[in-house]
Motif scaffolding. Sequence first.
Motif, PDB file in Angstrom:
ATOM      1  N   ILE A 181      20.952  40.892  54.201  1.00  0.00           N
ATOM      2  CA  ILE A 181      22.235  41.049  54.875  1.00  0.00           C
ATOM      3  C   ILE A 181      22.537  42.532  54.928  1.00  0.00           C
ATOM      4  CG2 ILE A 181      24.683  40.452  54.900  1.00  0.00           C
ATOM      5  CD1 ILE A 181      22.829  38.014  55.112  1.00  0.00           C
ATOM      6  N   GLY A 182      22.381  43.119  56.092  1.00  0.00           N
ATOM      7  CA  GLY A 182      22.659  44.537  56.277  1.00  0.00           C
ATOM      8  C   GLY A 182      23.939  44.753  57.053  1.00  0.00           C
ATOM      9  N   GLY A 183      24.462  43.672  57.610  1.00  0.00           N
ATOM     10  CA  GLY A 183      25.712  43.733  58.349  1.00  0.00           C
ATOM     11  C   GLY A 183      26.835  43.181  57.489  1.00  0.00           C
ATOM     12  N   THR A 184      27.807  42.592  58.115  1.00  0.00           N
ATOM     13  CA  THR A 184      28.956  42.033  57.414  1.00  0.00           C
ATOM     14  C   THR A 184      28.718  40.562  57.112  1.00  0.00           C
ATOM     15  OG1 THR A 184      30.430  43.553  58.548  1.00  0.00           O
ATOM     16  CG2 THR A 184      31.437  41.587  57.605  1.00  0.00           C
ATOM     17  N   LEU A 185      29.000  40.159  55.885  1.00  0.00           N
ATOM     18  CA  LEU A 185      28.945  38.762  55.485  1.00  0.00           C
ATOM     19  C   LEU A 185      30.385  38.294  55.335  1.00  0.00           C
ATOM     20  CD1 LEU A 185      27.395  36.250  54.543  1.00  0.00           C
ATOM     21  CD2 LEU A 185      27.453  37.213  52.231  1.00  0.00           C
ATOM     22  N   GLU A 186      30.823  37.421  56.211  1.00  0.00           N
ATOM     23  CA  GLU A 186      32.198  36.926  56.173  1.00  0.00           C
ATOM     24  C   GLU A 186      32.196  35.512  55.615  1.00  0.00           C
ATOM     25  OE1 GLU A 186      35.927  35.806  59.121  1.00  0.00           O
ATOM     26  OE2 GLU A 186      34.294  37.031  59.880  1.00  0.00           O
ATOM     27  N   ILE A 187      32.998  35.283  54.582  1.00  0.00           N
ATOM     28  CA  ILE A 187      33.141  33.964  53.981  1.00  0.00           C
ATOM     29  C   ILE A 187      34.547  33.485  54.313  1.00  0.00           C
ATOM     30  CG2 ILE A 187      33.106  32.657  51.837  1.00  0.00           C
ATOM     31  CD1 ILE A 187      31.182  34.830  50.765  1.00  0.00           C
ATOM     32  N   THR A 188      34.632  32.445  55.123  1.00  0.00           N
ATOM     33  CA  THR A 188      35.931  31.960  55.585  1.00  0.00           C
ATOM     34  C   THR A 188      36.603  31.098  54.520  1.00  0.00           C
ATOM     35  OG1 THR A 188      35.004  29.964  56.566  1.00  0.00           O
ATOM     36  CG2 THR A 188      35.085  31.932  57.965  1.00  0.00           C
ATOM     37  N   ASP A 189      37.867  30.776  54.731  1.00  0.00           N
ATOM     38  CA  ASP A 189      38.620  29.950  53.785  1.00  0.00           C
ATOM     39  C   ASP A 189      38.013  28.568  53.615  1.00  0.00           C
ATOM     40  OD1 ASP A 189      40.426  31.994  53.401  1.00  0.00           O
ATOM     41  OD2 ASP A 189      41.876  31.227  54.857  1.00  0.00           O
ATOM     42  N   GLU A 190      37.326  28.075  54.640  1.00  0.00           N
ATOM     43  CA  GLU A 190      36.745  26.734  54.589  1.00  0.00           C
ATOM     44  C   GLU A 190      35.401  26.705  53.859  1.00  0.00           C
ATOM     45  OE1 GLU A 190      37.394  28.223  57.707  1.00  0.00           O
ATOM     46  OE2 GLU A 190      39.451  27.502  57.736  1.00  0.00           O
ATOM     47  N   ALA A 191      34.836  27.872  53.563  1.00  0.00           N
ATOM     48  CA  ALA A 191      33.499  27.952  52.978  1.00  0.00           C
ATOM     49  C   ALA A 191      33.521  27.585  51.496  1.00  0.00           C
ATOM     50  CB  ALA A 191      32.952  29.363  53.143  1.00  0.00           C
ATOM     51  N   THR A 192      32.377  27.138  51.021  1.00  0.00           N
ATOM     52  CA  THR A 192      32.170  26.884  49.603  1.00  0.00           C
ATOM     53  C   THR A 192      31.042  27.786  49.135  1.00  0.00           C
ATOM     54  OG1 THR A 192      32.811  24.573  49.861  1.00  0.00           O
ATOM     55  CG2 THR A 192      31.578  25.136  47.894  1.00  0.00           C
ATOM     56  N   LEU A 193      31.286  28.548  48.101  1.00  0.00           N
ATOM     57  CA  LEU A 193      30.296  29.459  47.562  1.00  0.00           C
ATOM     58  C   LEU A 193      29.775  28.866  46.262  1.00  0.00           C
ATOM     59  CD1 LEU A 193      28.953  32.186  48.031  1.00  0.00           C
ATOM     60  CD2 LEU A 193      30.826  33.238  46.781  1.00  0.00           C
ATOM     61  N   ILE A 194      28.469  28.616  46.212  1.00  0.00           N
ATOM     62  CA  ILE A 194      27.854  27.972  45.052  1.00  0.00           C
ATOM     63  C   ILE A 194      26.907  28.965  44.385  1.00  0.00           C
ATOM     64  CG2 ILE A 194      26.335  26.091  44.316  1.00  0.00           C
ATOM     65  CD1 ILE A 194      27.338  24.528  46.764  1.00  0.00           C
ATOM     66  N   GLY A 195      26.932  29.000  43.073  1.00  0.00           N
ATOM     67  CA  GLY A 195      25.995  29.824  42.331  1.00  0.00           C
ATOM     68  C   GLY A 195      26.441  31.252  42.113  1.00  0.00           C
ATOM     69  N   PHE A 196      27.618  31.612  42.571  1.00  0.00           N
ATOM     70  CA  PHE A 196      28.130  32.969  42.382  1.00  0.00           C
ATOM     71  C   PHE A 196      28.904  33.004  41.075  1.00  0.00           C
ATOM     72  CE2 PHE A 196      30.924  36.616  43.316  1.00  0.00           C
ATOM     73  CZ  PHE A 196      29.977  37.515  43.772  1.00  0.00           C
ATOM     74  N   PRO A 197      28.670  34.011  40.227  1.00  0.00           N
ATOM     75  CA  PRO A 197      29.363  34.032  38.934  1.00  0.00           C
ATOM     76  C   PRO A 197      30.872  34.190  39.095  1.00  0.00           C
ATOM     77  CG  PRO A 197      28.247  36.110  39.311  1.00  0.00           C
ATOM     78  CD  PRO A 197      27.842  35.197  40.429  1.00  0.00           C
ATOM     79  N   GLN A 198      31.593  33.611  38.170  1.00  0.00           N
ATOM     80  CA  GLN A 198      33.049  33.754  38.147  1.00  0.00           C
ATOM     81  C   GLN A 198      33.448  34.318  36.795  1.00  0.00           C
ATOM     82  OE1 GLN A 198      34.691  29.869  38.885  1.00  0.00           O
ATOM     83  NE2 GLN A 198      34.679  30.188  41.079  1.00  0.00           N
ATOM     84  N   ALA A 199      34.428  35.180  36.799  1.00  0.00           N
ATOM     85  CA  ALA A 199      34.950  35.719  35.550  1.00  0.00           C
ATOM     86  C   ALA A 199      35.902  34.699  34.934  1.00  0.00           C
ATOM     87  CB  ALA A 199      35.687  37.029  35.808  1.00  0.00           C
ATOM     88  N   GLU A 200      36.049  34.793  33.624  1.00  0.00           N
ATOM     89  CA  GLU A 200      37.027  33.948  32.935  1.00  0.00           C
ATOM     90  C   GLU A 200      38.418  34.244  33.471  1.00  0.00           C
ATOM     91  OE1 GLU A 200      36.558  31.525  30.568  1.00  0.00           O
ATOM     92  OE2 GLU A 200      34.440  31.784  31.027  1.00  0.00           O
ATOM     93  N   ASN A 201      39.297  33.271  33.403  1.00  0.00           N
ATOM     94  CA  ASN A 201      40.668  33.471  33.845  1.00  0.00           C
ATOM     95  C   ASN A 201      41.324  34.562  33.001  1.00  0.00           C
ATOM     96  OD1 ASN A 201      43.123  32.912  35.247  1.00  0.00           O
ATOM     97  ND2 ASN A 201      43.828  31.857  33.424  1.00  0.00           N
ATOM     98  N   GLN A 202      42.017  35.443  33.657  1.00  0.00           N
ATOM     99  CA  GLN A 202      42.737  36.513  32.974  1.00  0.00           C
ATOM    100  C   GLN A 202      44.222  36.268  33.184  1.00  0.00           C
ATOM    101  OE1 GLN A 202      41.222  39.171  31.363  1.00  0.00           O
ATOM    102  NE2 GLN A 202      43.188  39.953  30.688  1.00  0.00           N
ATOM    103  N   ALA A 203      44.917  35.965  32.115  1.00  0.00           N
ATOM    104  CA  ALA A 203      46.356  35.704  32.209  1.00  0.00           C
ATOM    105  C   ALA A 203      47.080  36.971  32.659  1.00  0.00           C
ATOM    106  CB  ALA A 203      46.894  35.249  30.855  1.00  0.00           C
TER     107      ALA A 203
END
Length: 71
Positions: free
Chosen positions: A17-39
């Motif tokens: 991906i050398g251009g723009t990668l747009e992830i819309t509101d309807e998309a589901t992203l699988i396998g991407f790390p998430q940080a713990e919730n920060q209060a």
Amino acid sequence: MSYNSKNYRESCDKWVIGGTLEITDEATLIGFPQAENQAASKATSIADLKADFNSLLENLKTAGLMKADSE
């Protein structure tokens, strides 16, 4: 190998991906790390705010979303 597109499939296992990668509101992203919730911070002093901020940084590093500190 030569390409005329910024986004292309290089092999069966690799997309470039050398251009723009747009992830819309309807998309589901699988396998991407998430940080713990920060209060939300309830700090009432600079020292407490610093501790909350450093906790956020540590959560991002632990999740792999930020590089770890150099030794």
